[in-house]
Design a protein around this motif. Structure first.
Motif, PDB file in Angstrom:
ATOM      1  N   ASN A 169     -12.886 -41.041  -9.211  1.00  0.00           N
ATOM      2  CA  ASN A 169     -12.421 -40.520  -7.814  1.00  0.00           C
ATOM      3  C   ASN A 169     -12.671 -38.982  -7.935  1.00  0.00           C
ATOM      4  OD1 ASN A 169     -10.813 -39.264  -6.004  1.00  0.00           O
ATOM      5  ND2 ASN A 169      -9.539 -40.967  -5.516  1.00  0.00           N
ATOM      6  N   SER A 170     -13.190 -38.302  -7.094  1.00  0.00           N
ATOM      7  CA  SER A 170     -13.866 -36.948  -7.149  1.00  0.00           C
ATOM      8  C   SER A 170     -12.745 -35.940  -6.732  1.00  0.00           C
ATOM      9  CB  SER A 170     -14.718 -36.427  -6.320  1.00  0.00           C
ATOM     10  OG  SER A 170     -14.814 -36.978  -4.956  1.00  0.00           O
ATOM     11  N   VAL A 171     -11.853 -36.605  -5.784  1.00  0.00           N
ATOM     12  CA  VAL A 171     -10.622 -35.637  -5.709  1.00  0.00           C
ATOM     13  C   VAL A 171      -9.774 -35.340  -6.997  1.00  0.00           C
ATOM     14  CG1 VAL A 171      -8.270 -35.312  -4.218  1.00  0.00           C
ATOM     15  CG2 VAL A 171     -10.501 -36.546  -3.184  1.00  0.00           C
ATOM     16  N   ILE A 172      -9.438 -36.151  -7.515  1.00  0.00           N
ATOM     17  CA  ILE A 172      -8.634 -36.381  -8.630  1.00  0.00           C
ATOM     18  C   ILE A 172      -9.338 -35.422  -9.782  1.00  0.00           C
ATOM     19  CG2 ILE A 172      -7.726 -37.530 -10.738  1.00  0.00           C
ATOM     20  CD1 ILE A 172      -7.114 -39.855  -8.642  1.00  0.00           C
ATOM     21  N   LEU A 173     -10.710 -35.695  -9.866  1.00  0.00           N
ATOM     22  CA  LEU A 173     -11.495 -35.027 -10.898  1.00  0.00           C
ATOM     23  C   LEU A 173     -11.478 -33.453 -10.331  1.00  0.00           C
ATOM     24  CD1 LEU A 173     -13.454 -36.234 -13.099  1.00  0.00           C
ATOM     25  CD2 LEU A 173     -15.360 -35.532 -11.541  1.00  0.00           C
ATOM     26  N   MET A 174     -11.783 -33.115  -9.322  1.00  0.00           N
ATOM     27  CA  MET A 174     -11.649 -31.813  -8.865  1.00  0.00           C
ATOM     28  C   MET A 174     -10.409 -31.236  -9.086  1.00  0.00           C
ATOM     29  SD  MET A 174     -14.102 -31.643  -5.410  1.00  0.00           S
ATOM     30  CE  MET A 174     -13.524 -32.944  -4.275  1.00  0.00           C
ATOM     31  N   GLN A 175      -9.278 -31.742  -8.691  1.00  0.00           N
ATOM     32  CA  GLN A 175      -8.051 -31.182  -9.043  1.00  0.00           C
ATOM     33  C   GLN A 175      -7.861 -31.088 -10.625  1.00  0.00           C
ATOM     34  OE1 GLN A 175      -5.532 -34.091  -7.066  1.00  0.00           O
ATOM     35  NE2 GLN A 175      -5.727 -32.990  -5.044  1.00  0.00           N
ATOM     36  N   GLN A 176      -8.456 -31.697 -11.351  1.00  0.00           N
ATOM     37  CA  GLN A 176      -8.100 -31.614 -12.763  1.00  0.00           C
ATOM     38  C   GLN A 176      -9.278 -30.843 -13.504  1.00  0.00           C
ATOM     39  OE1 GLN A 176      -7.140 -35.667 -13.888  1.00  0.00           O
ATOM     40  NE2 GLN A 176      -5.002 -35.613 -12.957  1.00  0.00           N
ATOM     41  N   TRP A 177     -10.238 -30.394 -12.942  1.00  0.00           N
ATOM     42  CA  TRP A 177     -11.423 -29.641 -13.285  1.00  0.00           C
ATOM     43  C   TRP A 177     -11.244 -28.973 -14.654  1.00  0.00           C
ATOM     44  CZ3 TRP A 177     -16.028 -31.740 -11.645  1.00  0.00           C
ATOM     45  CH2 TRP A 177     -17.221 -30.946 -12.145  1.00  0.00           C
ATOM     46  N   SER A 178     -11.676 -28.872 -15.686  1.00  0.00           N
ATOM     47  CA  SER A 178     -11.530 -27.956 -16.445  1.00  0.00           C
ATOM     48  C   SER A 178     -12.881 -27.385 -17.262  1.00  0.00           C
ATOM     49  CB  SER A 178     -10.746 -28.423 -18.035  1.00  0.00           C
ATOM     50  OG  SER A 178     -11.429 -29.796 -18.337  1.00  0.00           O
ATOM     51  N   ALA A 179     -14.006 -27.812 -16.875  1.00  0.00           N
ATOM     52  CA  ALA A 179     -15.036 -27.490 -17.245  1.00  0.00           C
ATOM     53  C   ALA A 179     -15.762 -26.114 -16.270  1.00  0.00           C
ATOM     54  CB  ALA A 179     -16.406 -28.412 -17.001  1.00  0.00           C
ATOM     55  N   SER A 180     -16.795 -25.423 -16.573  1.00  0.00           N
ATOM     56  CA  SER A 180     -17.127 -24.451 -15.749  1.00  0.00           C
ATOM     57  C   SER A 180     -17.260 -24.686 -14.313  1.00  0.00           C
ATOM     58  CB  SER A 180     -18.356 -23.583 -16.421  1.00  0.00           C
ATOM     59  OG  SER A 180     -19.484 -24.352 -16.104  1.00  0.00           O
ATOM     60  N   ARG A 181     -16.954 -24.084 -13.246  1.00  0.00           N
ATOM     61  CA  ARG A 181     -16.903 -24.460 -11.876  1.00  0.00           C
ATOM     62  C   ARG A 181     -18.376 -24.606 -11.293  1.00  0.00           C
ATOM     63  NH1 ARG A 181     -13.920 -19.582  -9.885  1.00  0.00           N
ATOM     64  NH2 ARG A 181     -14.104 -20.595  -7.611  1.00  0.00           N
ATOM     65  N   PRO A 182     -18.700 -25.650 -10.426  1.00  0.00           N
ATOM     66  CA  PRO A 182     -20.019 -25.656  -9.904  1.00  0.00           C
ATOM     67  C   PRO A 182     -20.161 -24.512  -8.773  1.00  0.00           C
ATOM     68  CG  PRO A 182     -18.398 -27.626  -9.026  1.00  0.00           C
ATOM     69  CD  PRO A 182     -17.717 -26.488 -10.126  1.00  0.00           C
ATOM     70  N   ASP A 183     -21.343 -24.168  -8.547  1.00  0.00           N
ATOM     71  CA  ASP A 183     -21.830 -23.209  -7.642  1.00  0.00           C
ATOM     72  C   ASP A 183     -21.214 -23.854  -6.060  1.00  0.00           C
ATOM     73  OD1 ASP A 183     -22.872 -21.178  -9.290  1.00  0.00           O
ATOM     74  OD2 ASP A 183     -24.462 -22.469  -9.517  1.00  0.00           O
ATOM     75  N   VAL A 184     -21.767 -25.039  -6.114  1.00  0.00           N
ATOM     76  CA  VAL A 184     -21.513 -25.749  -4.519  1.00  0.00           C
ATOM     77  C   VAL A 184     -20.916 -27.030  -4.781  1.00  0.00           C
ATOM     78  CG1 VAL A 184     -22.935 -26.461  -2.578  1.00  0.00           C
ATOM     79  CG2 VAL A 184     -23.718 -24.476  -3.856  1.00  0.00           C
ATOM     80  N   VAL A 185     -20.107 -27.355  -3.812  1.00  0.00           N
ATOM     81  CA  VAL A 185     -19.261 -28.805  -4.059  1.00  0.00           C
ATOM     82  C   VAL A 185     -20.217 -29.277  -2.415  1.00  0.00           C
ATOM     83  CG1 VAL A 185     -17.345 -30.418  -3.701  1.00  0.00           C
ATOM     84  CG2 VAL A 185     -17.226 -28.251  -5.290  1.00  0.00           C
ATOM     85  N   TYR A 186     -20.835 -30.205  -2.696  1.00  0.00           N
ATOM     86  CA  TYR A 186     -21.238 -31.055  -1.519  1.00  0.00           C
ATOM     87  C   TYR A 186     -20.453 -32.292  -1.013  1.00  0.00           C
ATOM     88  CZ  TYR A 186     -24.660 -33.796   1.532  1.00  0.00           C
ATOM     89  OH  TYR A 186     -25.157 -34.311   2.299  1.00  0.00           O
ATOM     90  N   LEU A 187     -20.045 -32.448   0.230  1.00  0.00           N
ATOM     91  CA  LEU A 187     -19.206 -33.532   0.450  1.00  0.00           C
ATOM     92  C   LEU A 187     -20.025 -34.568   1.770  1.00  0.00           C
ATOM     93  CD1 LEU A 187     -15.835 -31.909   1.020  1.00  0.00           C
ATOM     94  CD2 LEU A 187     -16.736 -33.117  -1.114  1.00  0.00           C
ATOM     95  N   GLU A 250      -9.721 -29.686   0.496  1.00  0.00           N
ATOM     96  CA  GLU A 250      -8.857 -28.624   0.133  1.00  0.00           C
ATOM     97  C   GLU A 250      -9.407 -28.400  -1.477  1.00  0.00           C
ATOM     98  OE1 GLU A 250      -8.182 -30.950   2.057  1.00  0.00           O
ATOM     99  OE2 GLU A 250      -6.293 -30.640   3.172  1.00  0.00           O
ATOM    100  N   ALA A 251      -9.661 -29.674  -2.329  1.00  0.00           N
ATOM    101  CA  ALA A 251      -9.853 -29.557  -3.674  1.00  0.00           C
ATOM    102  C   ALA A 251     -11.143 -28.980  -3.743  1.00  0.00           C
ATOM    103  CB  ALA A 251     -10.022 -31.051  -4.095  1.00  0.00           C
ATOM    104  N   ALA A 252     -12.224 -29.387  -2.949  1.00  0.00           N
ATOM    105  CA  ALA A 252     -13.654 -28.737  -2.897  1.00  0.00           C
ATOM    106  C   ALA A 252     -13.648 -27.307  -2.745  1.00  0.00           C
ATOM    107  CB  ALA A 252     -14.400 -29.425  -1.860  1.00  0.00           C
ATOM    108  N   LEU A 253     -12.715 -26.820  -1.809  1.00  0.00           N
ATOM    109  CA  LEU A 253     -12.572 -25.089  -1.631  1.00  0.00           C
ATOM    110  C   LEU A 253     -12.126 -24.438  -2.748  1.00  0.00           C
ATOM    111  CD1 LEU A 253     -11.603 -25.360   2.090  1.00  0.00           C
ATOM    112  CD2 LEU A 253     -13.700 -24.534   1.326  1.00  0.00           C
ATOM    113  N   ALA A 254     -11.066 -25.137  -3.277  1.00  0.00           N
ATOM    114  CA  ALA A 254     -10.586 -24.678  -4.584  1.00  0.00           C
ATOM    115  C   ALA A 254     -11.403 -24.265  -5.771  1.00  0.00           C
ATOM    116  CB  ALA A 254      -9.076 -25.467  -4.823  1.00  0.00           C
ATOM    117  N   LEU A 255     -12.443 -25.473  -5.770  1.00  0.00           N
ATOM    118  CA  LEU A 255     -13.296 -25.504  -6.831  1.00  0.00           C
ATOM    119  C   LEU A 255     -14.463 -24.992  -7.042  1.00  0.00           C
ATOM    120  CD1 LEU A 255     -13.695 -26.934  -9.869  1.00  0.00           C
ATOM    121  CD2 LEU A 255     -14.748 -28.874  -8.544  1.00  0.00           C
TER     122      LEU A 255
END
Ligand SMILES: C[S@@+](CC[C@H](N)C(=O)[O-])C[C@H]1O[C@@H](n2cnc3c(N)ncnc32)[C@H](O)[C@@H]1O
Length: 293
Positions: A169-187, A250-255
């Motif tokens: 589930n990408s919402v959970i994945l994005m909220q718990q992200w610990s690797a380097s942040r992606p340049d772009v999140v696409y939805l 929200e999760a995408a904008l934060a990441l």
């Protein structure tokens, strides 16, 4: 037969290699399905047939001859990738923008679906992580990427090397992200709107209809077969088709390091009510762009 007790069980069998029950069991276990044998299929009208045919899994939707698979070498799709028009694809223009970068952009496709948009982006040079919440679809994606990596086509091979699939589930994945942040999140949580478009009299292609039917079957199976507690936990699977992916933007904008791009139907509301800085609008789709820096 492994277990035929559940009337909503998924039906997984292997046409070419019926002896390969282990592979069938592994796939079913991974996806959380039950396997029933072919002689019982008449008693399970809700079952989905998954057949290993011509080197790949194909899903046969019931009550129709429609077959769903993920295959990047499909000639109609391949023609889009292997074309000078690739840079003109709206998704590529929306994600790459005008700025030229020396490093390839890293993209998190948080609603991977059938992987088409992700493949176009990878073909245009992006490093793409595809996240798909439906385990069966994530598995089909992984297999398609693997086949492309073994392809004799340099284009398929090099594109697939820039793709990585995750079943989550990408919402959970994005909220718990610990690797380097992606340049772009696409939805692209778009099928609920596609339904509305049909109601408004706009036409969808046969392929889109088939893929929608497939996702709806997976979603309704999941919702009908899960115990209540898990159902609540997995409710966002259902929401994908019936609402708008709560918390996703929200999760995408934060990441995202640079921007979030959201694919919508033309005329659809902004995702989560968030106003984009700009939009690219084509005949069938609109891409809303949210710069974050
Ligand atoms: C419209 S399809 C995406 C189609 C995709 N852009 C393509 O080119 O094939 C939406 C997909 O997003 C997935 N999805 C929706 N919400 C998700 C979430 N929170 N995490 C992971 N996948 C999600 C759905 O299961 C569905 O497969």
């Amino acid at each position: 037969m492994i277990n035929g007790a559940d009337p909503l069980a998924y039906f997984v069998f292997d046409k070419e290699h019926n002896h390969n029950l282990l592979a069938v069991k592994e796939l079913a276990q991974r996806c959380g399905y039950t396997v029933i044998s072919s002689d019982l299929v008449a008693s399970y009208p809700n079952a989905i047939k998954i057949i290993f045919d011509n080197g790949q899994w194909r899903v046969h939707l019931d009550n129709s001859s429609a077959v769903v698979s993920v295959d990047f070498s499909d000639p109609r799709f391949y023609a889009r990738v292997n074309s000078s028009a690739l840079q003109g694809e709206y998704v590529v223009r929306a994600v790459l923008g005008r700025k030229k970068t020396t490093q390839p952009l890293t993209v998190l496709d948080a609603t991977a679906g059938f992987g088409h948009d992700a493949f176009l982006l990878a073909a245009a040079g992006c490093q793409v992580t595809l996240v798909e919440q439906m385990p069966l679809l994530a598995y089909l994606l992984e297999q398609a990427v693997q086949r492309a990596r073994n392809s004799t086509s340099d284009l398929l091979l090099s594109t697939a090397q820039r793709m990585k699939v995750e079943s989550a589930n990408s919402v959970i994945l994005m909220q718990q992200w610990s690797a380097s942040r992606p340049d772009v999140v696409y939805l692209d949580p778009m099928y609920a709107q596609a339904e509305n478009e049909t109601k408004r009299g706009l036409k969808k292609s046969a392929a889109v209809k088939k893929n929608m039917a497939f996702l709806q079957r997976l979603t309704s199976h999941k919702v009908m077969t899960l115990p209540a507690a898990q159902l609540e936990h997995d409710q966002n699977c259902h929401d994908v088709l019936n609402s708008e992916g709560e918390g996703m933007i929200e999760a995408a904008l934060a990441l995202a390091k640079s921007k979030v791009v959201v694919k919508r139907a033309p005329g659809a509301e902004w995702l989560g009510g968030f106003k984009p800085a700009s939009s690219l609008t084509g005949k069938a789709t609109r891409f809303d762009i949210y710069p974050v820096s």
